[in-house]
Scaffold this motif. Structure first.
Motif: not given
Length: 161
Positions: A132-134, A67-71, A119-121, A58-62
């Motif tokens: 790719l690292q994230q 980037l949030q990778v949810q499993g 999740t990383i901003d 998911f790409l979130t934020g204004s």
């Protein structure tokens, strides 16, 4: 090879990799470069399966800079195991930085599902190598906690991707 010399890696980002804003197209390109299979669902969300578990990107934020990778663990636990799952999550968080774990209760069938997110901003943007690292960190650590949950709760074995 010297003590501090890095070994060359395969499938690394190209030398011209620059910091750019995030986009779903960049994510699919990164996944393609790894030879990973993915899908975009009817809601436009990017996802796939790794080690039989479902993951979403998911790409979130204004400015869609987060980037949030949810499993989600493919196996579900009976609702009667909720307290044990809470203790499992607490123990995991005590010993591991990633992923952030939570759960979802499904009232209809009285089950609970373990979730993991990373999740990383990337407000200033990111290179493909950073993304790719994230992604690798998110997939790897989530699958570690999912495997630990399978062992703890005596859930089924691994299935083919």
């Amino acid at each position: 090879m010297g003590w501090f010399t890095r070994r060359p890696r395969t499938r690394t980002a190209p030398a011209e990799d620059t910091v750019r804003p995030l986009s779903q197209e960049r994510l699919t390109g990164i996944l393609d470069a790894q030879g990973w299979h993915w899908v975009i669902d009817e809601d436009g969300d990017l996802g796939g399966n790794w080690e039989g578990n479902t993951f979403w990107f998911f790409l979130t934020g204004s400015d869609r800079e987060v980037l949030q990778v949810q499993g989600a663990l493919r196996d579900r636990l009976p609702l009667s195991e909720l307290d044990a799952l809470r203790l499992f999550i607490e123990d995991w968080h005590r010993d591991h930085y990633w992923p952030k774990c939570s759960y979802r209760v499904e009232e209809e069938d009285a089950t609970v599902q373990l979730l993991a997110s990373h999740t990383i901003d990337h407000e200033a943007g990111a290179t493909d190598a950073q993304l790719l690292q994230q992604i690798r960190c998110a997939l790897g650590t989530a699958n570690q906690v999912f495997e630990a949950a399978r062992e703890t709760f005596a859930l089924g074995g691994r299935t083919a991707d």
